[in-house]
Design an enzyme around this catalytic site. Sequence first.
Site, short mmCIF file in Angstrom:
data_model
loop_
_atom_site.label_atom_id
_atom_site.label_comp_id
_atom_site.label_asym_id
_atom_site.label_seq_id
_atom_site.Cartn_x
_atom_site.Cartn_y
_atom_site.Cartn_z
N GLU A 55 17.24 29.37 39.92
CA GLU A 55 16.52 28.50 39.77
C GLU A 55 16.85 27.34 40.15
O GLU A 55 17.46 26.86 39.56
CB GLU A 55 15.57 29.49 37.68
CG GLU A 55 14.45 28.08 38.08
CD GLU A 55 13.70 28.41 36.34
OE1 GLU A 55 14.35 29.24 36.24
OE2 GLU A 55 12.57 27.90 36.43
N GLY A 73 20.10 25.37 29.96
CA GLY A 73 20.77 26.44 28.07
C GLY A 73 21.08 27.43 28.71
O GLY A 73 22.27 28.53 28.17
N ASN A 88 17.44 35.37 34.52
CA ASN A 88 17.61 36.35 35.63
C ASN A 88 17.00 38.60 35.18
O ASN A 88 17.25 38.35 34.17
CB ASN A 88 18.64 36.61 36.16
CG ASN A 88 19.38 34.70 36.70
OD1 ASN A 88 18.95 34.25 37.22
ND2 ASN A 88 20.65 35.38 35.40
N HIS A 109 14.77 33.92 23.67
CA HIS A 109 13.84 32.46 24.30
C HIS A 109 13.57 32.67 26.17
O HIS A 109 12.78 33.76 26.86
CB HIS A 109 14.06 31.08 24.95
CG HIS A 109 13.29 30.65 26.34
ND1 HIS A 109 12.53 29.67 26.14
CD2 HIS A 109 13.27 30.42 27.95
CE1 HIS A 109 11.87 29.06 27.30
NE2 HIS A 109 12.73 29.65 28.08
N GLU A 110 15.26 33.86 26.70
CA GLU A 110 15.38 34.34 28.02
C GLU A 110 14.77 35.39 27.65
O GLU A 110 14.00 36.05 28.61
CB GLU A 110 16.87 34.27 27.54
CG GLU A 110 17.25 32.78 28.02
CD GLU A 110 17.04 31.93 28.82
OE1 GLU A 110 16.48 32.42 29.90
OE2 GLU A 110 17.07 30.58 28.38
N GLU A 114 7.47 28.53 31.22
CA GLU A 114 8.18 27.88 30.20
C GLU A 114 7.27 26.68 28.74
O GLU A 114 7.70 27.59 28.06
CB GLU A 114 8.75 26.36 31.04
CG GLU A 114 9.75 26.64 31.93
CD GLU A 114 10.99 27.94 31.87
OE1 GLU A 114 10.98 28.28 30.51
OE2 GLU A 114 11.44 28.10 32.28
#
Length: 870
Positions: free
Chosen positions: A122, A262, A266, A298-299, A321
């Site tokens: 990204e 951070g 994926n 978050h991920e 986001e």
Amino acid sequence: MSVLSPVAKKRSDYRAPDFLIDHVDMAFHLDVTQTRVISTSRFTRNGQHQSPLVLDGENLQLISVTINGEPVTDYHQSDEHLTLNINQNDFELCIETRINPQENKTLEGLYFSGGAYCTQCEAEGFRKITYFLDRPDVLAKYDVTIFADKTRYPHMLSNGNQIDKGELDDGRHWVKWQDPFKKPSYLFALVAGNFDLLTDRFVTQSGRSVALELYVDKGALDKGHHALASLKKAMAWDEQVFGLEYDLDIYMIVAVDFFNMGAMENKGLNVFNSKFVLADAESATDDDFFNIEAVIGHEYFHNWTGNRVTCRDWFQLSLKEGLTVFRDQQFSADMSSPVFNRIKNVQIIREHQFAEDASAMAHPIRPEEVIEMNNFYTVTVYDKGAEVIRMMHTLLGAAGFRQGMDLYFSRFDGQAVTCDDFVQAMQDATQVDLSQFRRWYSQSGTPKVKVTDSFDAKTGVYHIDFTQNTPPTADQKVKQNLHIPFKFELLDEKGNSISDDSVPELSAKMIELTSRVHRITVTGLQAKPTPSLLHDFSAPIKVDYAYSHQQLSNIILYSGDDFARWDASQRLYSRCIHNLAISPDTPDDELLDSMLQAVQGIFDIADVNPALAGAMLSLPSFETLSQQVDEIQVEALYHAQRSVRNLIATTLSDQWSTLYHKQAVVPYRYVADDVDSRRLRNLSLSYLVQAGAPQSSDILLAQFAQADNMTDCLGVLKAAQFGELKQFDQLMEQFETRWRHDPLVLDKWFALHANMERSDILVRLPLLLSHDKFSLDNPNRVRSVLGSFAFYNVLGFHAVDGSGYKFLADYILKLNSVNPQVAARIITPLTQWQKFDEKRRELMRYQLARIADCQDLSKDLIEKVSKSLN
Ligand code: PHE
Ligand code: ZN
């Protein structure tokens, strides 16, 4: 600047891709300097046209091209593209390229660092791995086979499930991965190295067992437990709150020391900056523990908001986001103190997002024009984007928002969509009209709501008017009225919330502002009420109301909204500080007295609500204060802030001492009560040291010697640094000796040096940069020295002779050729020259112009520098 200025892409220029790819088969033969990549993709022509196939590719050595097995030589190669004339509508294209991971210091594409291979795709990094349609609306299934030396790279990972493996005679082995989900190229990942592995399991609500694997540097296994526990909490939370379950049989996380951001979501294989994975009591602070939980969340949440439903184009970045930040904020709030979390979110907006709006980089949460996409991973897209989602949550209610999310997933699962699609789903699910609300996506800038009121004691009639206005920004002159959910209440003299059934806004405790002016009238009142405004920070705006000191004190004590209580405390401090900055020789004693009284009252809150009190006892940061004035008077504002803090420290030193000793010292655990208590302890310590209270340095040294955790240890160093204690240097030396081997802790040490407010800071900085552990190749290190200095060392960076600006510019020029993405991030403070005095504005622009003159300036820097010089 280079003569050929790169051209901006525009959101309005979006066109569907000419070709689609539904399947890719990739083989990686890993080699430190000569990695071979063979990718075989199935293409179909998208629609009726004769256009050639234009693939993206950068820094690739092309070895061969075949179509349906036949070699092709009729292609055209440029710096950024490979163009092929193709007649077929369906075909298989096989391309072999060679790349050099070791030389890749940009940390984008495939790179080699710390003895391991790692990818970062990204936003547009996949094109540094192979020629491809590197855009998020091309979704394909991937099969990936990795070949490498078995002893050096025992772990070889990619997205999805491992489906096969084998060994070769020459000491190499291979592993084959298959990802059953279609994904855009930016979610591709590959990692190969020798790691320690921590494993666990999570059983989903429907009873599927998911293998969890956390890969860390050899020897760091004990530092992985908190991250893994956080992952399980996040997985459970998403099921409970949004009904969203994980969809693969395995979830892998790899921690690496060299990473630009951070972490990265994926599919099935998150790659993390080790800063957001590794923690134990001794080496990580409470904030680190908090951040790890938040970033892991978050991920993980991206798996649905970003991966299952992705972005059509990069202008839609906030679709994933903003929404995912909102989700991680809600998760963090549920895991700990909601009000403390909300305050943290708001501080980011006020310190950084408002500053971005005030600069030449101002943009809406959905940008209109982009030169380098990496420049748009901003506080505006992320954090203001989250505020916009939060406003929808407020307008629709939690249940309505959930219905909207459900509809969004049922409509768009497996697709690449737009912000408009999201808002439409919210609207269709609830029938709430969001047509005016959509302007938040296209309008940049910080709206202001001015509140005025009047009370007629004879008739008991009270009017309150809300007037909205968004000042012009660098990117957009004309602004429209927005749909603003504005939460508030009116307090009577006793501090009770006034209710009146005939005024619906009062019962709802919220007004929806849509026109320029909105008036509310309340009748039958005995006395003029106190409006307690923008509860919970219900919109990312500035509010202007002429509170009396007394009214602020009332809100601090009585408002039903803890956020509003904190906000009132900050207003009171800000008022004292600005006042003193303007007339340092004639302080307003009445104002300072009422502030000190309010602080007295807050000490009592510490017993019942330590999280809130901890936040209320902290003064607004210099960055927040800066956004409250038109022109920043650096020295005056800085010294005023220090004086007010000093006044609070000295006048109330007994109270600080009591508060300090009230906090029981217990063996370290990361649990909310202990975190709140440590925060109060270290806050008290810093006030005590600043006041030069008797025994304060004994207390400080004792805490340093006895601390069993990094929070208390760093609390000492910060207090000693801020209080300019003579012991500081010696403590820092001890600290360095103890932690030299630990890069994450050493980053803290570097940062503490870099943001020291000392007159010789510009002599000390070069020493730091020549330290044997400093390296321009490591983004965390660069951020801890140059980032801390430029963002937080107020007097050093803004030295009147311009030496701080020059220092930063010198390093940005060096970093430009190493890692442009990081260079463009730490240039931010220089681009925010607009609010400084004329002399500083000149000096800052001079350095920007120097950077602009550089021969081989990256696109990243060209975009930021040219905008800031306009
Ligand atoms: N998508 C990542 C996140 O927000 C951020 C990121 C962007 C990481 C670009 C690397 C490169 O979680
Ligand atoms: Zn994200």
